[in-house]
Design a protein around this motif. Structure first.
Motif, PDB file in Angstrom:
ATOM      1  N   TYR A  19      46.001 -47.752   7.494  1.00  0.00           N
ATOM      2  CA  TYR A  19      45.102 -46.603   7.554  1.00  0.00           C
ATOM      3  C   TYR A  19      44.975 -46.000   6.168  1.00  0.00           C
ATOM      4  CZ  TYR A  19      44.637 -46.569  12.594  1.00  0.00           C
ATOM      5  OH  TYR A  19      44.305 -46.898  13.891  1.00  0.00           O
ATOM      6  N   PRO A  20      43.908 -45.235   5.927  1.00  0.00           N
ATOM      7  CA  PRO A  20      43.699 -44.663   4.585  1.00  0.00           C
ATOM      8  C   PRO A  20      44.897 -43.835   4.102  1.00  0.00           C
ATOM      9  CG  PRO A  20      41.740 -44.373   5.908  1.00  0.00           C
ATOM     10  CD  PRO A  20      42.780 -44.942   6.813  1.00  0.00           C
ATOM     11  N   ASN A  21      45.676 -43.267   5.033  1.00  0.00           N
ATOM     12  CA  ASN A  21      46.821 -42.473   4.596  1.00  0.00           C
ATOM     13  C   ASN A  21      48.026 -43.334   4.239  1.00  0.00           C
ATOM     14  OD1 ASN A  21      47.822 -43.346   7.027  1.00  0.00           O
ATOM     15  ND2 ASN A  21      47.721 -41.349   8.039  1.00  0.00           N
ATOM     16  N   GLY A  22      47.853 -44.688   4.252  1.00  0.00           N
ATOM     17  CA  GLY A  22      48.930 -45.574   3.820  1.00  0.00           C
ATOM     18  C   GLY A  22      49.784 -46.110   4.951  1.00  0.00           C
ATOM     19  N   PHE A  23      49.579 -45.586   6.163  1.00  0.00           N
ATOM     20  CA  PHE A  23      50.368 -46.055   7.293  1.00  0.00           C
ATOM     21  C   PHE A  23      49.905 -47.450   7.703  1.00  0.00           C
ATOM     22  CE2 PHE A  23      50.762 -46.511  11.943  1.00  0.00           C
ATOM     23  CZ  PHE A  23      52.141 -46.480  12.033  1.00  0.00           C
ATOM     24  N   GLN A  24      50.877 -48.365   7.865  1.00  0.00           N
ATOM     25  CA  GLN A  24      50.500 -49.721   8.280  1.00  0.00           C
ATOM     26  C   GLN A  24      50.584 -49.818   9.799  1.00  0.00           C
ATOM     27  OE1 GLN A  24      52.664 -52.967   6.519  1.00  0.00           O
ATOM     28  NE2 GLN A  24      51.217 -54.479   7.286  1.00  0.00           N
ATOM     29  N   ALA A  25      49.416 -49.979  10.446  1.00  0.00           N
ATOM     30  CA  ALA A  25      49.375 -49.987  11.908  1.00  0.00           C
ATOM     31  C   ALA A  25      49.607 -51.387  12.464  1.00  0.00           C
ATOM     32  CB  ALA A  25      48.039 -49.453  12.393  1.00  0.00           C
ATOM     33  N   LEU A  26      49.099 -52.391  11.767  1.00  0.00           N
ATOM     34  CA  LEU A  26      49.273 -53.775  12.215  1.00  0.00           C
ATOM     35  C   LEU A  26      50.009 -54.552  11.134  1.00  0.00           C
ATOM     36  CD1 LEU A  26      45.735 -54.465  13.765  1.00  0.00           C
ATOM     37  CD2 LEU A  26      47.848 -53.866  14.966  1.00  0.00           C
ATOM     38  N   ARG A  27      51.075 -55.271  11.533  1.00  0.00           N
ATOM     39  CA  ARG A  27      51.885 -56.020  10.565  1.00  0.00           C
ATOM     40  C   ARG A  27      51.887 -57.483  10.945  1.00  0.00           C
ATOM     41  NH1 ARG A  27      55.878 -52.385   8.340  1.00  0.00           N
ATOM     42  NH2 ARG A  27      55.515 -50.292   9.154  1.00  0.00           N
ATOM     43  N   GLY A  28      50.740 -58.115  10.815  1.00  0.00           N
ATOM     44  CA  GLY A  28      50.670 -59.547  11.095  1.00  0.00           C
ATOM     45  C   GLY A  28      50.595 -59.861  12.568  1.00  0.00           C
ATOM     46  N   ALA A  29      49.765 -59.126  13.310  1.00  0.00           N
ATOM     47  CA  ALA A  29      49.626 -59.379  14.737  1.00  0.00           C
ATOM     48  C   ALA A  29      48.733 -60.594  14.979  1.00  0.00           C
ATOM     49  CB  ALA A  29      49.030 -58.154  15.427  1.00  0.00           C
ATOM     50  N   SER A  30      49.160 -61.481  15.877  1.00  0.00           N
ATOM     51  CA  SER A  30      48.373 -62.672  16.211  1.00  0.00           C
ATOM     52  C   SER A  30      48.215 -62.772  17.717  1.00  0.00           C
ATOM     53  CB  SER A  30      49.064 -63.936  15.697  1.00  0.00           C
ATOM     54  OG  SER A  30      49.194 -63.889  14.298  1.00  0.00           O
ATOM     55  N   LEU A  31      47.044 -63.278  18.135  1.00  0.00           N
ATOM     56  CA  LEU A  31      46.816 -63.445  19.561  1.00  0.00           C
ATOM     57  C   LEU A  31      45.642 -64.393  19.756  1.00  0.00           C
ATOM     58  CD1 LEU A  31      47.603 -62.249  22.421  1.00  0.00           C
ATOM     59  CD2 LEU A  31      45.627 -60.764  22.167  1.00  0.00           C
ATOM     60  N   THR A  32      45.771 -65.291  20.738  1.00  0.00           N
ATOM     61  CA  THR A  32      44.604 -66.090  21.110  1.00  0.00           C
ATOM     62  C   THR A  32      44.322 -65.845  22.586  1.00  0.00           C
ATOM     63  OG1 THR A  32      46.011 -67.975  21.628  1.00  0.00           O
ATOM     64  CG2 THR A  32      45.047 -67.926  19.440  1.00  0.00           C
ATOM     65  N   VAL A  33      43.039 -65.745  22.876  1.00  0.00           N
ATOM     66  CA  VAL A  33      42.628 -65.519  24.256  1.00  0.00           C
ATOM     67  C   VAL A  33      41.609 -66.590  24.603  1.00  0.00           C
ATOM     68  CG1 VAL A  33      41.619 -63.903  25.887  1.00  0.00           C
ATOM     69  CG2 VAL A  33      42.976 -63.039  23.980  1.00  0.00           C
ATOM     70  N   ARG A  34      41.824 -67.277  25.726  1.00  0.00           N
ATOM     71  CA  ARG A  34      40.896 -68.329  26.119  1.00  0.00           C
ATOM     72  C   ARG A  34      39.842 -67.778  27.055  1.00  0.00           C
ATOM     73  NH1 ARG A  34      44.807 -72.226  28.673  1.00  0.00           N
ATOM     74  NH2 ARG A  34      45.956 -70.269  28.875  1.00  0.00           N
ATOM     75  N   ARG A  35      38.781 -68.532  27.176  1.00  0.00           N
ATOM     76  CA  ARG A  35      37.667 -68.096  28.005  1.00  0.00           C
ATOM     77  C   ARG A  35      38.096 -67.938  29.461  1.00  0.00           C
ATOM     78  NH1 ARG A  35      31.776 -70.492  28.308  1.00  0.00           N
ATOM     79  NH2 ARG A  35      31.227 -69.540  30.271  1.00  0.00           N
ATOM     80  N   GLY A  36      37.724 -66.779  30.064  1.00  0.00           N
ATOM     81  CA  GLY A  36      38.062 -66.531  31.458  1.00  0.00           C
ATOM     82  C   GLY A  36      39.469 -65.993  31.660  1.00  0.00           C
ATOM     83  N   GLU A  37      40.191 -65.828  30.562  1.00  0.00           N
ATOM     84  CA  GLU A  37      41.572 -65.392  30.682  1.00  0.00           C
ATOM     85  C   GLU A  37      41.655 -63.866  30.778  1.00  0.00           C
ATOM     86  OE1 GLU A  37      45.756 -66.809  28.638  1.00  0.00           O
ATOM     87  OE2 GLU A  37      43.991 -66.553  27.382  1.00  0.00           O
ATOM     88  N   VAL A  38      42.669 -63.382  31.506  1.00  0.00           N
ATOM     89  CA  VAL A  38      42.940 -61.948  31.549  1.00  0.00           C
ATOM     90  C   VAL A  38      44.284 -61.723  30.868  1.00  0.00           C
ATOM     91  CG1 VAL A  38      43.349 -59.934  32.989  1.00  0.00           C
ATOM     92  CG2 VAL A  38      41.689 -61.668  33.703  1.00  0.00           C
ATOM     93  N   VAL A  39      44.242 -61.029  29.716  1.00  0.00           N
ATOM     94  CA  VAL A  39      45.466 -60.782  28.961  1.00  0.00           C
ATOM     95  C   VAL A  39      45.773 -59.294  28.993  1.00  0.00           C
ATOM     96  CG1 VAL A  39      46.545 -60.857  26.683  1.00  0.00           C
ATOM     97  CG2 VAL A  39      45.092 -62.751  27.449  1.00  0.00           C
ATOM     98  N   VAL A  40      46.982 -58.940  29.380  1.00  0.00           N
ATOM     99  CA  VAL A  40      47.388 -57.532  29.371  1.00  0.00           C
ATOM    100  C   VAL A  40      48.300 -57.295  28.183  1.00  0.00           C
ATOM    101  CG1 VAL A  40      48.859 -55.845  30.518  1.00  0.00           C
ATOM    102  CG2 VAL A  40      47.090 -57.035  31.816  1.00  0.00           C
ATOM    103  N   ILE A  41      48.006 -56.261  27.407  1.00  0.00           N
ATOM    104  CA  ILE A  41      48.862 -55.907  26.282  1.00  0.00           C
ATOM    105  C   ILE A  41      49.634 -54.643  26.645  1.00  0.00           C
ATOM    106  CG2 ILE A  41      48.937 -55.281  23.848  1.00  0.00           C
ATOM    107  CD1 ILE A  41      46.386 -56.775  23.401  1.00  0.00           C
TER     108      ILE A  41
END
Lengths: 249, 403
Positions: A19-41
């Motif tokens: 974020y502009p204030n320097g806070f790192q919100a995401l640190r190398g997040a990875s995810l793959t979602v296939r067609r028709g899939e329901v993914v809950v985070i």
């Protein structure tokens, strides 16, 4: 429950965001979602769940890594962003219905303006969608005249009216009174039976257990665990997941 | 009669304190009203208004060309009646409208009374008085026709009908100033209520888009645009209007591209516009701030481009919130036009001063100023009523009702 195909709809690799204030919100997040899939985070608050799915339709930018949505590489190219947003619908925690438009106009606004479809045809589709989420009789009302649960169902119908291939849900039931949560979850469960790809950030364990193909745990801007619901809730492989489940179950 | 008495008792004389306060206020109001009325009917000599009624209305506009102004008034009246009827024939989709609500009937009775009383009070000739009556009949006729047959007009037709107003404004400009085969009447011959309304409507119409652009500029991510808007708004708001008016008379001719502001009247109208735009921008900015961020995000996530999201989602909500503040600006703008008299233009106040300077009407200031006050009050009341009706129509939270 329909089975997802092998076609990739979302592919996020090592996404990092500050974020502009320097806070790192995401640190190398990875995810793959296939067609028709329901993914809950799932994940504790502040873990970057919402930020992560908001990068999928470019509501948030990111500085490192790569995201491909339905074959379109997300970059700073504005044309790409508009193309992606047409394919990705989003349902927000606070509904974000347009209060100055009637329920029906909330649904038809974008298809008419963005897809340039004839109004009469879109209205027919909108009626069918409202029927499907169970609020056709409210079509002429304004959002402020509906209950929270009804508003969220309108929001889902509004997203569907653009005929997206992917639907993102950002804590869709968190702002609702408890007795209205079920009606919204039922609509979502109904959708999951269709071909549409869904990524859902939620704390609803029952929904995750029974509807999701895969459950993902995020913590501190990273994806910690990815597993089928059965495994996720009964036998997770990470200590972090166990601690989280202890807190919410 | 009984319920009325009971209500009076409940609202005015419920407790001892209420009774004392009510009695004191009622006697105060009665005294004041009695004083004013006694002055108006025994002391005041209204000849000054009667003799100069044309001057107050249109200034020194050539008599043989005044039919153009009557024609314009008739067109405006017809358009108002038709719009009024159309609005009643097309209530909001979530409300059941009544074609003739009580307030409308009341307004019509009031208009008829005015049409009968004013010409009589002014002692107008039968020819002129009959024009007043004709205008009233035209208004009622258009209102009735549009209400009766307007419901069948499709949405596209309604949008087209709305375009009548800008078209009418341009026609009005031609009718007033001449051209297209009409004899030119130079702006130096315009005056009175006509000049007041012309200058203020010009400024209101043009300051609106400029103000919205300035407000958007002030919230923009582009530094040059943002700082430019801030600088403009703060500079204009920091200077008194009268200074700007004098400044405008001196330098606006050089600033605006050739021919746009050659006349003193137009220069003043442009200054009013630029002045009002700065204040309007702040009103619009407060409206923009009141629209939650999620609205823009929802619009963008549906694939709307930024301009489209602004046009269809953000601005309609922001302007509705800003509407009361904006109308407040318009009302003070209308009153600010009196400053034009200080730069030598003969709008209402300027006309009044020339009339009072006439030895024949020496010492008749009270009558003149009271008339001015009533005229301004009438215009401002119309603006205020219109804005409240618009607010109600646009309010998404208003309970569905009969009006």
């Amino acid at each position: 429950m329909s089975q997802p195909s092998s076609e990739l709809m979302i592919e996020a690799r090592a996404v990092e965001k500050w974020y502009p204030n320097g806070f790192q919100a995401l640190r190398g997040a990875s995810l793959t979602v296939r067609r028709g899939e329901v993914v809950v985070i799932m994940g504790p608050s502040g873990s970057g769940k919402s930020t992560f799915i908001r990068t999928f339709n470019a509501l948030e930018d990111f500085q490192k890594g790569s995201i491909t949505v339905d074959g379109i590489v997300l970059s700073n190219d504005l044309r790409n962003i508009d193309a992606v947003r047409r394919e990705v619908g989003m349902v927000f925690q606070q509904f974000n219905l347009f209060p100055h438009l009637s329920v029906l106009d909330n649904l038809t606004l974008a298809p008419v303006l963005v897809r340039r479809r004839p109004k009469a045809e879109v209205e027919k589709q909108a009626w069918a969608l409202l029927e499907r989420v169970g609020i056709a009789e409210q079509a002429g009302k304004y959002p402020g005249q509906l209950s929270g649960g009804q508003q969220q169902r309108v929001a889902i119908a509004r997203a569907l009216c653009m005929e997206p291939r992917i639907l993102l849900f950002d804590e869709p039931t968190s702002a609702l009174d408890p007795e209205m949560v079920r009606e919204v979850l039922e609509v979502m469960q109904n959708l999951a039976a269709d071909d549409i790809t869904m990524v859902v950030v939620t704390h609803e364990v029952k929904f995750a257990r029974h509807v999701a193909h895969r459950v993902v745990l995020m913590a501190d801007g990273e994806v910690v665990e990815e597993a089928e619901p059965e495994v996720f809730f009964t036998n997770p492989s990470h200590q972090r997941t166990r601690r989280f489940l202890d807190q919410i179950l | 009669m009984k319920p009325l008495l009971r209500r009076l008792r409940a609202e005015l004389f419920a407790t001892r304190t209420d009774t004392v306060l009510s009695l004191a206020l009622i006697s105060l109001i009665t005294l004041a009203a009695f004083g004013v009325l006694r002055w108006a009917f025994t002391q005041a000599q209204w000849a000054v208004i009667r003799v100069n009624s044309t001057l107050f209305a249109v200034g020194r506009y050539p008599v043989e060309q005044q039919w153009r102004l009557w024609l314009l008034t008739a067109l405006l009246v017809a358009a108002s009646g038709a719009t009024w009827g159309l609005l009643r024939a097309h209530p909001r989709p979530d409300r059941s409208g009544v074609l003739w609500p009580r307030n409308d009937r009341l307004a019509l009775v009031l208009l008829v009374l005015i049409a009968l009383a004013v010409p009589a009070a002014l002692g107008l000739s039968l020819a002129i008085a009959s024009r007043w009556w004709g205008l009233t009949v035209l208004l009622i006729l258009c209102r009735w026709l549009a209400g009766r047959f307007g419901a069948g007009l499709p949405a596209s037709g309604q949008r087209l009908a709305a375009l009548v107003w800008p078209a009418l404004y341009l026609v009005g400009m031609v009718l007033i100033s001449g051209g297209l085969g009409l004899v030119t009447v130079s702006p130096s011959e315009w005056g009175g209520l006509m000049l007041t309304l012309l200058a203020s409507s010009f400024a209101i119409l043009l300051c609106f888009p400029i103000g919205v652009l300035l407000a958007l500029g002030r919230r923009s991510d582009l530094p040059l645009l943002r700082w430019g808007s801030v600088l403009y708004i703060e500079f204009i708001r920091g200077a008194p209007l009268i200074t700007l008016l004098f400044l405008g008379q001196n330098i606006l001719g050089f600033l605006l591209p050739g021919g746009l502001a050659p006349e003193r009247v137009w220069r003043a109208a442009w200054v009013l516009t630029f002045f009002a735009a700065a204040y309007l921008a702040e009103a619009v900015r407060s409206g923009l701030a009141a629209v939650p961020r999620g609205q823009l995000e929802a619009a963008r996530s549906l694939g709307l481009s930024y301009p489209k999201a602004l046009q269809h989602v953000v601005l309609p909500q922001a302007l509705r919130v800003a509407l009361p503040a904006m109308v407040g600006q318009f009302i003070s703008l209308l009153q600010d036009t009196t400053l034009l008299s200080l730069i030598g233009l003969l709008e209402l106040l300027g006309t009044a001063r020339t009339v009072m300077a006439n030895p024949a009407f020496l010492g008749r200031n009270g009558e003149v100023y009271l008339t001015l006050a009533v005229l301004f009050w009438g215009c401002c009341a119309a603006l205020g009523l219109g804005s409240r009706a618009l607010e109600r129509r646009l309010d998404p939270h208003a309970v569905p009702s009969a009006t």
